[in-house]
Design a protein around this motif. Structure first.
Motif, PDB file in Angstrom:
ATOM      1  N   VAL A   1       0.849  -1.199   0.000  1.00 37.02           N
ATOM      2  CA  VAL A   1       0.000   0.000   0.000  1.00 37.02           C
ATOM      3  C   VAL A   1       0.884   1.248   0.000  1.00 37.02           C
ATOM      4  O   VAL A   1       0.588   2.240  -0.671  1.00 37.02           O
ATOM      5  N   GLU A   2       1.988   1.172   0.727  1.00 36.58           N
ATOM      6  CA  GLU A   2       2.907   2.317   0.738  1.00 36.58           C
ATOM      7  C   GLU A   2       3.488   2.556  -0.656  1.00 36.58           C
ATOM      8  O   GLU A   2       3.634   3.699  -1.097  1.00 36.58           O
ATOM      9  N   MET A   3       3.814   1.479  -1.342  1.00 37.60           N
ATOM     10  CA  MET A   3       4.338   1.626  -2.715  1.00 37.60           C
ATOM     11  C   MET A   3       3.304   2.273  -3.630  1.00 37.60           C
ATOM     12  O   MET A   3       3.646   3.115  -4.462  1.00 37.60           O
ATOM     13  N   ILE A   4       2.046   1.851  -3.474  1.00 33.67           N
ATOM     14  CA  ILE A   4       0.990   2.426  -4.317  1.00 33.67           C
ATOM     15  C   ILE A   4       0.877   3.928  -4.047  1.00 33.67           C
ATOM     16  O   ILE A   4       0.801   4.746  -4.976  1.00 33.67           O
ATOM     17  N   ALA A   5       0.907   4.290  -2.763  1.00 39.11           N
ATOM     18  CA  ALA A   5       0.827   5.706  -2.397  1.00 39.11           C
ATOM     19  C   ALA A   5       2.007   6.470  -2.996  1.00 39.11           C
ATOM     20  O   ALA A   5       1.861   7.566  -3.544  1.00 39.11           O
ATOM     21  N   ASP A   6       3.166   5.877  -2.900  1.00 42.71           N
ATOM     22  CA  ASP A   6       4.381   6.481  -3.429  1.00 42.71           C
ATOM     23  C   ASP A   6       4.262   6.687  -4.943  1.00 42.71           C
ATOM     24  O   ASP A   6       4.608   7.749  -5.472  1.00 42.71           O
ATOM     25  N   CYS A   7       3.774   5.678  -5.627  1.00 43.98           N
ATOM     26  CA  CYS A   7       3.623   5.755  -7.086  1.00 43.98           C
ATOM     27  C   CYS A   7       2.609   6.830  -7.468  1.00 43.98           C
ATOM     28  O   CYS A   7       2.841   7.591  -8.418  1.00 43.98           O
ATOM     29  N   LEU A   8       1.510   6.908  -6.743  1.00 41.93           N
ATOM     30  CA  LEU A   8       0.505   7.931  -7.060  1.00 41.93           C
ATOM     31  C   LEU A   8       1.111   9.321  -6.896  1.00 41.93           C
ATOM     32  O   LEU A   8       0.891  10.216  -7.717  1.00 41.93           O
ATOM     33  N   GLY A   9       1.901   9.495  -5.841  1.00 39.05           N
ATOM     34  CA  GLY A   9       2.570  10.777  -5.630  1.00 39.05           C
ATOM     35  C   GLY A   9       3.520  11.094  -6.771  1.00 39.05           C
ATOM     36  O   GLY A   9       3.571  12.220  -7.270  1.00 39.05           O
ATOM     37  N   ALA A  10       4.260  10.079  -7.214  1.00 41.70           N
ATOM     38  CA  ALA A  10       5.240  10.283  -8.291  1.00 41.70           C
ATOM     39  C   ALA A  10       4.550  10.674  -9.594  1.00 41.70           C
ATOM     40  O   ALA A  10       5.021  11.550 -10.326  1.00 41.70           O
ATOM     41  N   LEU A  11       3.422  10.029  -9.896  1.00 41.12           N
ATOM     42  CA  LEU A  11       2.686  10.352 -11.130  1.00 41.12           C
ATOM     43  C   LEU A  11       2.201  11.798 -11.106  1.00 41.12           C
ATOM     44  O   LEU A  11       2.354  12.542 -12.081  1.00 41.12           O
ATOM     45  N   THR A  12       1.611  12.177  -9.967  1.00 45.66           N
ATOM     46  CA  THR A  12       1.061  13.534  -9.855  1.00 45.66           C
ATOM     47  C   THR A  12       2.167  14.565  -9.997  1.00 45.66           C
ATOM     48  O   THR A  12       2.050  15.545 -10.740  1.00 45.66           O
ATOM     49  N   GLU A  13       3.268  14.311  -9.297  1.00 44.91           N
ATOM     50  CA  GLU A  13       4.385  15.240  -9.338  1.00 44.91           C
ATOM     51  C   GLU A  13       4.967  15.357 -10.752  1.00 44.91           C
ATOM     52  O   GLU A  13       5.252  16.452 -11.229  1.00 44.91           O
ATOM     53  N   ARG A  14       5.114  14.224 -11.416  1.00 46.15           N
ATOM     54  CA  ARG A  14       5.718  14.265 -12.747  1.00 46.15           C
ATOM     55  C   ARG A  14       4.840  15.020 -13.737  1.00 46.15           C
ATOM     56  O   ARG A  14       5.341  15.761 -14.594  1.00 46.15           O
TER      57      ARG A  14
END
Lengths: 211, 211
Positions: free
Chosen positions: A161-174
């Protein structure tokens, strides 16, 4: 009509807020180079010496800007996600949950740029703070993902779940970076792509919890 | 058995490669702080003055490290993606196309960290180079995505494919960061999440091109 005079603390808080607003305006208009205690104090209409009653230095001022801006963003995003969790088939609410953080990052480009820079620069006095802020944001998203049906009973599930949260953050930021660089002028197009990717992680939801 | 003596150019290239290998080893073992021209020259077994025959300065050496490492990575990733495109239902090939860039970022953590830092620091002499390298990598992925069936006939379609490439890069990078920070010890778990997200963008493929 009479208004009660401000208490000492209220007056102090008012000046502090005026300094923060002035600093944000200067960042937006002139970038980091314009952000000096002299300019911020002048724009807020106070003596430069008073600046230091409120903030230790420029780094401390930046921390406060992030703290307030980040706090507002986290609350707004958390609320949008909660509304979406309540109505999992409502496409507009689902979209809002992704749009709010994306728009927010783009609202104050310079503040966003500085936060990314210091996070990657171990020599910056703000590096630790920026990483901590990133962790708080990720942890909150983890909680929202769990509320939406992800299980985190085991260590491995929690990590996922932490990885998913991390990935969502990365997508938004990019996507925010691409928008600010002028490559993706239309934020709604960027949102479409974030959402397309995001539909993928929903396949990791336990089957019984899918909408 | 006799070997022909090295030509002047061959000898020069040999020394250059020895310097690059020494620099990479120092970065891996001691981090950026250890990377001085004195140490690199000594580790490569040459006089410090000869260092400057090959590289203008430390920044130039770093550029060469990225150029060579990045070139190798791009070729390997492109090849893995081509193999996956040839056999779109082969899950292992699909996985390889994501695993290769992820593992590569984690192989030389310090080099990866420096590249992220300079990309976000407009004051760094390497900022422009790092952004250019990111663009080359994104453009190549765009070509691979088009080869796998995405259409890019209009400006908007092209932009969408670029966004997808950008997002894939962001996911891979973020999982590499989490791994290097010790939060995601198992790269295969991180790969599962990248792939779950990635299945989402496949929904943007024109229907007639889906596997």
């Amino acid at each position: 009509m009479t208004t009660a005079p401000l208490s000492r603390n209220e007056a102090k808080e008012l000046t502090r807020r005026r300094l923060l607003r002035a600093a944000l305006r200067i960042l937006d208009e002139e970038g980091e180079a314009g952000l000096t205690t002299v300019k911020v104090s002048r724009a807020a209409g106070i003596a430069q010496s008073s600046f230091y009653v409120h903030f230790r230095d420029k780094q401390d001022l930046l921390k406060s800007l992030w703290h307030e801006g980040g706090g507002r963003l986290l609350r707004a995003t958390h609320q949008a996600r909660s509304l979406s969790i309540e109505a999992p088939t409502d496409r507009e609410r689902f979209r809002d949950a992704f749009r709010i953080p994306l728009e927010s990052m783009c609202r104050h480009p310079e503040l966003f740029r500085i936060s990314r820079r210091v996070r990657h620069d171990p020599g910056s006095p703000l590096a630790e703070f920026a990483r901590e802020a990133e962790k708080i944001s990720r942890d909150l998203l983890v909680e929202d993902l769990i509320a939406s049906g992800f299980t985190a009973g085991t260590e491995q599930e929690r990590r996922r779940v932490e990885m998913i949260a991390d990935c969502l953050g990365a997508l938004t930021e990019r996507m925010a970076i691409g928008h600010l660089e002028g490559r993706y002028p239309d934020l709604e197009e960027a949102l479409d792509v974030i959402i397309a990717f995001s539909r993928g992680y929903l396949s990791l939801l336990p089957r019984e919890n899918r909408a």
